[in-house]
Design a protein around this motif. Structure first.
Motif, mmCIF file in Angstrom:
data_model
loop_
_atom_site.group_PDB
_atom_site.id
_atom_site.type_symbol
_atom_site.label_atom_id
_atom_site.label_comp_id
_atom_site.label_asym_id
_atom_site.label_seq_id
_atom_site.Cartn_x
_atom_site.Cartn_y
_atom_site.Cartn_z
ATOM 1 N N GLY A 1 0.815 -1.207 0.000
ATOM 2 C CA GLY A 1 0.000 0.000 0.000
ATOM 3 C C GLY A 1 0.851 1.260 0.000
ATOM 4 N N ARG A 2 1.907 1.265 0.783
ATOM 5 C CA ARG A 2 2.779 2.444 0.836
ATOM 6 C C ARG A 2 3.492 2.669 -0.498
ATOM 7 N NH1 ARG A 2 3.779 0.017 6.066
ATOM 8 N NH2 ARG A 2 2.686 1.264 7.648
ATOM 9 N N ILE A 3 3.948 1.584 -1.110
ATOM 10 C CA ILE A 3 4.600 1.700 -2.417
ATOM 11 C C ILE A 3 3.630 2.301 -3.437
ATOM 12 C CG2 ILE A 3 5.491 0.342 -4.363
ATOM 13 C CD1 ILE A 3 6.610 -1.626 -2.233
ATOM 14 N N THR A 4 2.381 1.857 -3.380
ATOM 15 C CA THR A 4 1.369 2.357 -4.310
ATOM 16 C C THR A 4 1.126 3.848 -4.123
ATOM 17 O OG1 THR A 4 0.280 0.179 -4.272
ATOM 18 C CG2 THR A 4 -1.010 2.044 -5.105
ATOM 19 N N LEU A 5 0.976 4.277 -2.879
ATOM 20 C CA LEU A 5 0.665 5.681 -2.611
ATOM 21 C C LEU A 5 1.877 6.589 -2.772
ATOM 22 C CD1 LEU A 5 -1.751 5.301 0.430
ATOM 23 C CD2 LEU A 5 -2.319 5.685 -1.975
ATOM 24 N N GLU A 6 3.068 6.040 -2.651
ATOM 25 C CA GLU A 6 4.262 6.834 -2.954
ATOM 26 C C GLU A 6 4.376 7.086 -4.455
ATOM 27 O OE1 GLU A 6 7.465 4.619 -1.304
ATOM 28 O OE2 GLU A 6 6.949 5.112 0.783
ATOM 29 N N ALA A 7 4.012 6.076 -5.238
ATOM 30 C CA ALA A 7 4.095 6.211 -6.696
ATOM 31 C C ALA A 7 2.946 7.042 -7.254
ATOM 32 C CB ALA A 7 4.103 4.826 -7.343
ATOM 33 N N ARG A 8 1.794 6.963 -6.614
ATOM 34 C CA ARG A 8 0.593 7.660 -7.100
ATOM 35 C C ARG A 8 -0.095 8.341 -5.926
ATOM 36 N NH1 ARG A 8 -2.756 3.647 -10.765
ATOM 37 N NH2 ARG A 8 -3.326 5.586 -11.792
ATOM 38 N N PRO A 9 0.538 9.367 -5.357
ATOM 39 C CA PRO A 9 0.014 9.997 -4.142
ATOM 40 C C PRO A 9 -1.337 10.671 -4.350
ATOM 41 C CG PRO A 9 1.797 11.299 -5.076
ATOM 42 C CD PRO A 9 1.778 10.015 -5.839
ATOM 43 N N ASP A 10 -2.216 10.513 -3.354
ATOM 44 C CA ASP A 10 -3.518 11.178 -3.406
ATOM 45 C C ASP A 10 -3.917 11.717 -2.035
ATOM 46 O OD1 ASP A 10 -4.203 8.946 -1.941
ATOM 47 O OD2 ASP A 10 -5.598 8.126 -3.413
ATOM 48 N N GLY A 11 -2.920 11.893 -1.169
ATOM 49 C CA GLY A 11 -3.197 12.448 0.147
ATOM 50 C C GLY A 11 -3.412 11.409 1.236
ATOM 51 N N ARG A 12 -3.516 10.143 0.872
ATOM 52 C CA ARG A 12 -3.702 9.102 1.874
ATOM 53 C C ARG A 12 -2.363 8.570 2.379
ATOM 54 N NH1 ARG A 12 -7.493 4.753 -0.909
ATOM 55 N NH2 ARG A 12 -6.192 5.320 -2.698
ATOM 56 N N HIS A 13 -2.392 7.932 3.538
ATOM 57 C CA HIS A 13 -1.221 7.261 4.074
ATOM 58 C C HIS A 13 -1.664 5.944 4.697
ATOM 59 C CE1 HIS A 13 -2.849 9.352 7.613
ATOM 60 N NE2 HIS A 13 -2.268 8.405 8.334
ATOM 61 N N VAL A 14 -0.732 5.006 4.811
ATOM 62 C CA VAL A 14 -1.040 3.660 5.305
ATOM 63 C C VAL A 14 -0.651 3.524 6.766
ATOM 64 C CG1 VAL A 14 -0.484 1.209 5.077
ATOM 65 C CG2 VAL A 14 -0.834 2.613 3.027
ATOM 66 N N VAL A 15 -1.552 2.946 7.535
ATOM 67 C CA VAL A 15 -1.291 2.577 8.926
ATOM 68 C C VAL A 15 -1.399 1.060 9.025
ATOM 69 C CG1 VAL A 15 -2.143 2.696 11.299
ATOM 70 C CG2 VAL A 15 -2.131 4.755 9.859
ATOM 71 N N THR A 16 -0.411 0.426 9.626
ATOM 72 C CA THR A 16 -0.451 -1.032 9.782
ATOM 73 C C THR A 16 -1.477 -1.406 10.839
ATOM 74 O OG1 THR A 16 1.879 -1.194 9.181
ATOM 75 C CG2 THR A 16 0.890 -3.097 10.292
#
Length: 256
Positions: free
Chosen positions: A195-210
């Motif tokens: 999930g973090r790799i995805t949002l780093e590559a295509r950021p949309d303001g979200r972040h991942v919490v385990t």
């Protein structure tokens, strides 16, 4: 060779149709839009007439308990029609580790489909694949609250849909396995890291919490969803695939 592809308009089915056609086979794509209904059985006899191989890529409209009835009924109808038509090979797409995750309704449903196929008289092949790259954003959407995505650290080994289609087409073109072929991507990730790799590559303001209690994969532990020994590994890496997708258009809201 004449191949009928049920679900031939879908993400995997359309690519299987293209690959089999390019290989010189006569291919008939079939779906509800072409008048074929695997639940009622309508159109199955006609579309399987003269077929050597049937590739069944139909999917349940829901991923809850109702999916069990869908796969048992549809696989039973296809198996009966295939035997009647003299089909020599049935191929289905299933999931790596599917029989090791009984707590998930959809996985139990796919096991039921496999069991119906095995009990049929027609020689068969089961291709079990890992999660598709194309569904990662949908997985993120299931546990998104505001700008937070909660994901467990479940180990996954995703692969590109194009590589899945290639594996299914190879199975359809070959001798019936009378068993299972496992296929997977080249890299293993904890789901939260993916999930973090995805949002780093295509950021949309979200972040991942385990959060090991979040989402449908929360109850899956160990390595049951990654490739077992002897599996075929595809060559497309997730980070490379992401780069080719370009900027995000919108957040995914649904998916299998």
């Amino acid at each position: 060779m004449k191949c009928t592809v049920l679900g031939g308009r879908g993400l995997i089915g359309s690519q299987v149709v293209e690959r089999l056609t390019a290989a010189g086979h006569e291919v008939v794509p079939a779906s509800k839009s072409t008048g074929v209904d695997v639940i009622s059985g309508k159109g199955l006899d006609q579309v399987l007439d003269g077929a050597d191989v049937v590739v069944n890529l139909t999917n349940s409209p829901a991923f809850d308990q109702s999916s069990v009835a869908f796969f048992e009924t549809s696989m039973g109808n296809v198996a009966v029609a295939a035997e009647k038509a003299g089909v020599r090979h049935q191929v289905i797409l299933s999931i790596v580790g599917v029989d090791q995750v009984p707590q998930l309704d959809y996985y139990r449903a796919k096991v039921a489909q496999e069991n119906v196929l095995r009990s049929a008289s027609t020689p068969y092949s089961i291709v079990r694949a890992t999660q598709f790259f194309e569904f990662v954003e949908a997985v993120l959407s299931w546990t998104t609250e505001g700008d937070t995505v909660r994901l467990p650290a479940t180990l996954v080994q995703p692969m590109a849909a194009s590589d899945v289609a290639a594996a299914v087409a190879r199975a359809a073109s070959g001798t019936p396995l009378r068993g299972i072929r496992d296929v997977a991507g080249p890299d293993v990730f904890p789901l939260d890291e993916l999930g973090r790799i995805t949002l780093e590559a295509r950021p949309d303001g979200r972040h991942v919490v385990t959060d090991d209690r979040a989402g449908m994969f929360a109850g899956v532990t160990g390595d049951v969803l990654i490739a077992p020994e002897g599996a075929e590994l595809a060559t497309t890496h997730y980070r490379d695939w992401l780069r080719l997708q370009g900027p995000r258009r919108q957040r995914a809201t649904s998916g299998p």
